[in-house]
Design a protein around this motif. Structure first.
Motif, PDB file in Angstrom:
ATOM      1  N   SER A 156      61.534 -41.169   6.317  1.00 10.69           N
ATOM      2  CA  SER A 156      60.464 -41.889   6.999  1.00 10.69           C
ATOM      3  C   SER A 156      59.166 -41.102   6.920  1.00 10.69           C
ATOM      4  N   VAL A 157      58.065 -41.818   7.083  1.00 11.83           N
ATOM      5  CA  VAL A 157      56.738 -41.220   7.042  1.00 11.83           C
ATOM      6  C   VAL A 157      56.080 -41.428   8.397  1.00 11.83           C
ATOM      7  N   SER A 202      61.164 -45.891   6.700  1.00  7.05           N
ATOM      8  CA  SER A 202      60.110 -46.662   7.344  1.00  7.05           C
ATOM      9  C   SER A 202      58.843 -45.846   7.513  1.00  7.05           C
ATOM     10  N   LEU A 203      57.756 -46.569   7.745  1.00 12.69           N
ATOM     11  CA  LEU A 203      56.471 -45.965   8.061  1.00 12.69           C
ATOM     12  C   LEU A 203      56.209 -46.167   9.542  1.00 12.69           C
ATOM     13  N   TYR A 204      55.891 -45.071  10.219  1.00  6.89           N
ATOM     14  CA  TYR A 204      55.504 -45.099  11.624  1.00  6.89           C
ATOM     15  C   TYR A 204      54.095 -44.527  11.702  1.00  6.89           C
ATOM     16  N   ALA A 205      53.241 -45.136  12.514  1.00  2.00           N
ATOM     17  CA  ALA A 205      51.871 -44.638  12.613  1.00  2.00           C
ATOM     18  C   ALA A 205      51.233 -45.128  13.896  1.00  2.00           C
ATOM     19  N   THR A 210      48.714 -44.204  17.615  1.00  2.00           N
ATOM     20  CA  THR A 210      48.697 -43.369  18.804  1.00  2.00           C
ATOM     21  C   THR A 210      48.891 -44.252  20.017  1.00  2.00           C
ATOM     22  N   PRO A 211      50.086 -44.346  20.546  1.00  3.69           N
ATOM     23  CA  PRO A 211      51.331 -43.703  20.119  1.00  3.69           C
ATOM     24  C   PRO A 211      51.909 -44.384  18.879  1.00  3.69           C
ATOM     25  N   ALA A 212      52.748 -43.649  18.164  1.00  3.98           N
ATOM     26  CA  ALA A 212      53.320 -44.162  16.919  1.00  3.98           C
ATOM     27  C   ALA A 212      54.226 -45.350  17.188  1.00  3.98           C
ATOM     28  N   LYS A 213      54.192 -46.296  16.252  1.00  8.50           N
ATOM     29  CA  LYS A 213      55.077 -47.455  16.312  1.00  8.50           C
ATOM     30  C   LYS A 213      55.506 -47.793  14.896  1.00  8.50           C
ATOM     31  N   PHE A 214      56.548 -48.595  14.794  1.00  6.40           N
ATOM     32  CA  PHE A 214      57.041 -49.024  13.494  1.00  6.40           C
ATOM     33  C   PHE A 214      55.973 -49.869  12.811  1.00  6.40           C
ATOM     34  N   ILE A 215      55.677 -49.566  11.536  1.00  7.46           N
ATOM     35  CA  ILE A 215      54.693 -50.333  10.781  1.00  7.46           C
ATOM     36  C   ILE A 215      55.380 -51.217   9.755  1.00  7.46           C
ATOM     37  N   LYS A 216      56.199 -50.595   8.872  1.00  2.00           N
ATOM     38  CA  LYS A 216      56.901 -51.373   7.848  1.00  2.00           C
ATOM     39  C   LYS A 216      58.007 -50.539   7.224  1.00  2.00           C
ATOM     40  N   GLU A 217      58.897 -51.223   6.534  1.00  2.00           N
ATOM     41  CA  GLU A 217      59.924 -50.524   5.762  1.00  2.00           C
ATOM     42  C   GLU A 217      59.313 -50.067   4.446  1.00  2.00           C
ATOM     43  N   LEU A 218      59.799 -48.949   3.946  1.00  2.00           N
ATOM     44  CA  LEU A 218      59.279 -48.414   2.673  1.00  2.00           C
ATOM     45  C   LEU A 218      60.122 -48.902   1.507  1.00  2.00           C
TER      46      LEU A 218
END
Length: 169
Positions: free
Chosen positions: A139-140, A156-159, A161-169
């Protein structure tokens, strides 16, 4: 007493290697010396010259771990970094936290926690990682993110503040 000796040892290694260029061989050598004070340290641990590592005796690292420039890792909790993890420059990992007593965080007892970075994960630049974090395999964590909770979806990509799930890689 052990904690103070480990702090001194960490300072000594950082000072000894500070002016040596960040070539793969010297970063591995620096990592090997840091690894002597850790619970566990795998092969090919690379640390840049100005990374700041405190609390080495609570670290467990896998193979092929890289810690980038100006990264700060500190606290009295437990840090587990699995194989093939990269931490980009200017990231902060804190494995402890202050608590409030008498309306002040200055003298409150320290709350120890755990941070787990699973195999193949990548921490982007300028990230902050607090206790309670689990970053799944492959994960990133996007640049400029703050993460303080466990996630479980690998690849997955997490990003944010605070981090949350963005998308699957």
């Amino acid at each position: 007493m052990k904690h103070k000796l480990i702090l001194f040892y960490s300072w000594f290694i950082r000072t000894l290697f500070y002016f040596i260029p960040d070539l793969p061989f010297t970063m591995r050598t620096r990592g090997w010396f840091y690894g002597l004070a850790m619970k566990k340290c795998g092969k090919d641990f690379q640390v840049t010259n100005n990374a700041l590592l405190k609390g080495l005796h609570n670290f467990s690292l896998g193979n092929n771990v890289f810690i980038g420039n100006n990264t700060v890792i500190m606290g009295s909790g437990e840090l587990i970094i699995e194989d093939q993890v990269m931490i980009a420059p200017n990231s902060v990992i804190v494995i402890g936290n202050h608590t409030s007593i008498n309306n002040s965080f200055r003298y409150g007892p320290i709350r120890k926690g755990k941070v787990i970075l699973k195999k193949g994960s990548w921490i982007g630049a300028n990230c902050s990682i607090a206790i309670g974090t689990i970053l799944p395999e492959n994960s990133v964590l996007g640049a400029n993110s703050f993460i303080s909770k466990p996630f479980d979806k690998a690849n997955s990509l997490y990003a944010g503040t605070p981090a949350k799930f963005i998308k699957e890689l």
